[in-house]
Structure formats: structure tokens, C-alpha cells
Design an enzyme around this catalytic site. Sequence first.
Site, PDB file in Angstrom:
ATOM      1  N   ASP A   1       0.847  -1.196   0.000  1.00  0.00           N
ATOM      2  CA  ASP A   1       0.000   0.000   0.000  1.00  0.00           C
ATOM      3  C   ASP A   1       0.893   1.261   0.000  1.00  0.00           C
ATOM      4  O   ASP A   1       2.054   1.211   0.439  1.00  0.00           O
ATOM      5  CB  ASP A   1      -0.888  -0.063   1.263  1.00  0.00           C
TER       6      ASP A   1
ATOM      7  N   HIS B   1      -8.266   8.965   4.945  1.00  0.00           N
ATOM      8  CA  HIS B   1      -7.768   7.897   5.831  1.00  0.00           C
ATOM      9  C   HIS B   1      -8.029   8.183   7.314  1.00  0.00           C
ATOM     10  O   HIS B   1      -7.869   9.302   7.760  1.00  0.00           O
ATOM     11  CB  HIS B   1      -6.257   7.736   5.637  1.00  0.00           C
TER      12      HIS B   1
ATOM     13  N   HIS C   1      -9.956   4.502  -1.334  1.00  0.00           N
ATOM     14  CA  HIS C   1      -9.219   4.432  -0.061  1.00  0.00           C
ATOM     15  C   HIS C   1     -10.075   5.033   1.045  1.00  0.00           C
ATOM     16  O   HIS C   1     -11.065   5.700   0.778  1.00  0.00           O
ATOM     17  CB  HIS C   1      -7.898   5.209  -0.183  1.00  0.00           C
ATOM     18  N   GLY C   2      -9.647   4.809   2.287  1.00  0.00           N
ATOM     19  CA  GLY C   2     -10.378   5.404   3.415  1.00  0.00           C
ATOM     20  C   GLY C   2     -11.756   4.790   3.587  1.00  0.00           C
ATOM     21  O   GLY C   2     -12.739   5.484   3.866  1.00  0.00           O
TER      22      GLY C   2
ATOM     23  N   SER D   1     -13.086   3.021   5.875  1.00  0.00           N
ATOM     24  CA  SER D   1     -13.660   2.900   7.229  1.00  0.00           C
ATOM     25  C   SER D   1     -14.495   4.122   7.563  1.00  0.00           C
ATOM     26  O   SER D   1     -13.972   5.235   7.597  1.00  0.00           O
ATOM     27  CB  SER D   1     -12.541   2.786   8.270  1.00  0.00           C
TER      28      SER D   1
HETATM   29 ZN    ZN Z   1      -4.920   4.790   1.311  1.00  0.00          ZN
END
Ligand code: ZN
Length: 282
Positions: free
Chosen positions: A84, A181, A209-210, A212
Site C-alpha cells: 500500500d 484515511h 481508499h479510506g 472505514s
Molecule cells: Zn490509502
Amino acid sequence: MALALVSDMLREADKRHAGIVGFNTFNYEEVEWIIEAAEAEQVPAIIMLHPDMAYFSNISFEAHAQMTKALAERVSVPIGLHLDHCEDFNEIMHAIKAGFTSVMIDGSKLPFEENVAITRKVVDVAHAMGVCVEGELGRIGQAANREDFLNEDIYTKVEDAVAFVERTQVDSLAVAIGSAHGFYVETPHLALDRLKAINDAIDTPLVLHGGSGIPDDQITIAGQNGINKLNVGTEYGHLLYTNTRKIMEEGLSPREDWMWCMGALKPVMIEYLRRKLHALSY
Ligand SMILES: [Zn+2]
């Protein structure tokens, strides 16, 4: 089976109008649970290692790759291994040599032309070695800063995405569409129109991405509009931490604490993973 190539996995997911979840990991148990949950659900999964996590948890790229490879060989579903957010060419070469079959070159902090140049450089070498590459365009910042996910100026622009994938030949593209993030200071609202426009303009699988803290319904719609990979780290890590703490606080004999804790944690984590693996309708 042997580690699958993430680019093949994402293409297959794209054909099914579905997506695969990538989890940030740093130790044996996390990797084992994800692979076991993927096998139980008969869906693919992507094991990810962030260079910072490798540093903090003191696990080498070699150890992580060997462990993931060995665990993937036990199951019948495709398992990918991905580095990543890496910003350094030499570190990426190290990961490839260690056995990573997918890498991310994150040039998103650089001006467009420099991002193109470093990404293309990684793609040329990685492809020659049979490894696939994720790039990033636009800025995916920190969920603790409102500006990092509410400021549309840093979102990926459609025309830039078209030029970027054409010039770099990346296998997948992380897009900035209002995610970030870590823990969100307020509920994010993904720019789904922007995502749709990018997806209509390019064939390259897209990465969110991110993952959550984005409401499930938004993730579902994002999946229907081109997101083929969802990165999750914070949510998984937080669940692991809070449950470990809860179990440890019950107080056991010191010698057995850790082993008992891992045994008690496993069903909780597997239950979460089995649900999460279907986040993009796989
Ligand atoms: Zn990321």
C-alpha cells in the site's frame, strides 16, 4: 492456490460489477483470519501491507510476503498481496524482490507531470517482473481534517485521469472523491457523479481508499459506479484493538493471556470479515 495477480482479480471483479476488499495488515493473525474468512465466503481478498506498518510492527517485506503466500496456498479462493501507499522507487523494488505481486506508487503529493513520471517508471519495471501497479491521482488525505475530504479542489479530475492512465499504463487507479484515511470527523459524502464520470471515461479499475466510516449505502453505489477495490485499515484495526483490550481486561494468567486472547478474538474478527468481504457486492 498460489498468490493471484491483483490486476487479474480486479478485472474479473469489474466483469461481475463487483469489487474486492483490501485489508491493511501487520501480523500473522490478521492475515490468517482474512484468508480464512475469504475461503469461508468463497470470495477473493487482498492482503495489504503499508510501509509504515512494516516499520512500526517490525515485520520485513520478506516475512510478510512468505507468510501470506503460505497461507494463500491453503485456500481455493484468489488472494492478492499488495504493498500500500509507497512513495519510494527503491522501497517498491525491495517489496517486489520480497515477493509482493502488486504495488502502489503514490505520487499524489507530486505535481501531475512528476506523478506521471515516477508512476510510469514503476510500471515499466514492475510489469517486466510480472507485478501490477496501482497509482493515485488527486489527494486522499486524512479523515481528521475536514478540508482533506470536503474540498473538491483536491478531487481527481476526469481529464487528468484519462491522461494519467494513458501515459502511465497503471493497472488500477486510486481516486480522490471525498474519502480520506482514519476516523472521519464528520460523515463523508462521496462525489458519486465525479466517480461515474471518471469510470465512464476510462477502463482502468478504480480504487477507493479510506473505506472505514463511509456509510454502507454509499459504498454500494460506489461499487456500482466503478470502484473495484475498497481499502480498509482503520475499522479493522480498531475492532482488533478494542476487542483485544476488552478480553485482556478480563485478566487471565500472564502466560496464557496472549494465546487465550487470540483464540477469543478470532470468531469476532472472522464474523466482521465475512460481512465486510461483501462490501462491494462480491
Ligand atoms: Zn490509502
